[in-house]
Design a protein around this motif. Structure first.
Motif, PDB file in Angstrom:
ATOM      1  N   UNK A  31       0.846  -1.159  -0.144  1.00 17.91           N
ATOM      2  CA  UNK A  31      -0.301  -0.097   0.317  1.00 17.91           C
ATOM      3  C   UNK A  31       0.558   1.044   0.032  1.00 17.91           C
ATOM      4  N   UNK A  32       1.621   1.357   0.607  1.00 15.59           N
ATOM      5  CA  UNK A  32       2.952   2.148   0.616  1.00 15.59           C
ATOM      6  C   UNK A  32       2.448   3.201  -1.151  1.00 15.59           C
ATOM      7  N   UNK A  33       2.481   4.485  -0.397  1.00 13.54           N
ATOM      8  CA  UNK A  33       2.517   5.589  -1.693  1.00 13.54           C
ATOM      9  C   UNK A  33       4.092   5.018  -2.227  1.00 13.54           C
ATOM     10  N   UNK A  34       4.143   5.710  -4.431  1.00 10.51           N
ATOM     11  CA  UNK A  34       5.145   5.084  -4.635  1.00 10.51           C
ATOM     12  C   UNK A  34       5.374   7.035  -4.724  1.00 10.51           C
ATOM     13  N   UNK A  35       4.202   7.790  -4.885  1.00 12.25           N
ATOM     14  CA  UNK A  35       4.724   9.310  -6.009  1.00 12.25           C
ATOM     15  C   UNK A  35       3.932  10.440  -4.666  1.00 12.25           C
ATOM     16  N   UNK A  36       3.142  10.343  -4.024  1.00 14.28           N
ATOM     17  CA  UNK A  36       2.162  11.263  -3.065  1.00 14.28           C
ATOM     18  C   UNK A  36       1.733  10.488  -1.842  1.00 14.28           C
ATOM     19  N   UNK A  37       2.306  10.899  -1.060  1.00 12.59           N
ATOM     20  CA  UNK A  37       3.659  11.352  -0.741  1.00 12.59           C
ATOM     21  C   UNK A  37       4.759  10.085  -1.425  1.00 12.59           C
ATOM     22  N   UNK A  38       5.952  10.336  -1.064  1.00 18.83           N
ATOM     23  CA  UNK A  38       7.019   9.492  -1.430  1.00 18.83           C
ATOM     24  C   UNK A  38       7.726   8.850  -0.500  1.00 18.83           C
ATOM     25  N   UNK A  39       7.050   7.307  -0.504  1.00 20.19           N
ATOM     26  CA  UNK A  39       7.385   6.598   0.528  1.00 20.19           C
ATOM     27  C   UNK A  39       8.317   5.512  -0.076  1.00 20.19           C
ATOM     28  N   UNK A  40       8.483   4.448  -1.310  1.00 15.52           N
ATOM     29  CA  UNK A  40       8.623   4.186  -1.189  1.00 15.52           C
ATOM     30  C   UNK A  40       8.175   4.263  -3.369  1.00 15.52           C
ATOM     31  N   UNK A  41       8.975   5.625  -3.751  1.00  9.37           N
ATOM     32  CA  UNK A  41       9.362   6.018  -5.093  1.00  9.37           C
ATOM     33  C   UNK A  41       9.680   4.866  -6.111  1.00  9.37           C
ATOM     34  N   UNK A  42      10.839   4.112  -4.882  1.00  5.28           N
ATOM     35  CA  UNK A  42      11.385   3.268  -6.333  1.00  5.28           C
ATOM     36  C   UNK A  42      11.539   1.874  -6.897  1.00  5.28           C
ATOM     37  N   UNK A  43      10.303   2.054  -5.993  1.00 10.15           N
ATOM     38  CA  UNK A  43       9.874   0.921  -6.521  1.00 10.15           C
ATOM     39  C   UNK A  43       7.511   0.827  -6.780  1.00 10.15           C
ATOM     40  N   UNK A  44       7.758   0.291  -7.753  1.00  9.42           N
ATOM     41  CA  UNK A  44       5.859   0.519  -8.405  1.00  9.42           C
ATOM     42  C   UNK A  44       5.118  -0.417  -7.696  1.00  9.42           C
ATOM     43  N   UNK A  45       3.779  -0.384  -7.196  1.00  8.88           N
ATOM     44  CA  UNK A  45       3.434  -1.398  -6.683  1.00  8.88           C
ATOM     45  C   UNK A  45       3.127  -2.740  -7.314  1.00  8.88           C
ATOM     46  N   UNK A  46       3.443  -2.658  -8.856  1.00  6.48           N
ATOM     47  CA  UNK A  46       3.172  -3.841  -9.611  1.00  6.48           C
ATOM     48  C   UNK A  46       4.282  -5.080  -9.104  1.00  6.48           C
TER      49      UNK A  46
END
Length: 210
Positions: A31-46
């Motif tokens: 569930x951690x968002x990648x962009x807004x906010x940037x929690x795990x921007x390195x790894x997409x949900x897929x």
């Protein structure tokens, strides 16, 4: 006195409302968002779902992340999991109970090349919250009279973090022994704790006095 304080913190945490069964480290990782906010921007949900599938199937395979690195899950428990952000950057994601509300924490350990960790914590809306203060030089020193010597000899203190869900304890390990070659090792290192322990009290991590 220390034993009583730890026992009281443990009892207080046990009395707190339990987290829902759906709140697990694995669920928060997805569930951690990648962009807004940037929690795990390195790894997409897929990609995260692929990483979990590979791990559960026993397949030692990494997945390409958004920055071209290789990421993979290495361990999963109900309230904690380990994953590699890249081949040399390790992460631990764990979930804390803050009075029945989840706090998701991510420890990222960077090779400098000596291990050095950072901890970020988020509430249920993925807003960053402050639950831990990094150790000060005074916290590390066994002999407080060595402070001036330590300030002159140490440009910083590199430390690695590890959380144990069973004891609700964050251990911070002093990594400065590896910073110098033996011939240049400052004597003040002998006046520093090798490890510091912090207990989760339901609101923040508090240093266990030694």
């Amino acid at each position: 006195m220390i034993i009583l304080a730890v026992a009281w913190a443990t009892l207080a945490q046990a009395a707190a409302p339990a987290l829902p069964d759906s709140v697990t480290a694995e669920a928060m990782f997805v569930q951690a968002p990648a962009l807004r906010p940037r929690v795990l921007p390195e790894i997409s949900r897929g990609t995260r779902l692929d990483m979990l599938d590979y791990f559960k199937a026993g397949i030692d395979k990494a997945s390409e992340n958004n920055f071209g690195g290789q990421s993979k899950v290495t361990a999963i428990d109900s309230l904690s999991m380990d994953f590699e952000l890249t081949g040399d950057i390790a992460c631990q994601l764990f979930v804390l109970n803050a009075g029945g509300r989840p706090v998701t924490c991510i420890v990222t350990t960077y090779p400098t090349p000596i291990p050095d960790s950072r901890l970020r914590a988020y509430d249920s809306n993925w807003r960053e919250v402050s639950i831990f203060a990094e150790p000060t030089l005074a916290d590390w020193l066994i002999d407080k009279k060595s402070r001036k010597e330590a300030e002159l000899a140490l440009p910083f203190v590199l430390a690695s973090y590890r959380y144990d869900p069973a004891t609700q304890t964050l251990t911070v390990a002093n990594e400065m022994d590896a910073y110098w070659i033996e011939a240049e090792r400052p004597a003040v290192l002998e006046q520093m704790h090798k490890k510091l322990a912090y207990r989760w009290d339901g609101k923040r991590f508090k240093l266990i006095k030694q």
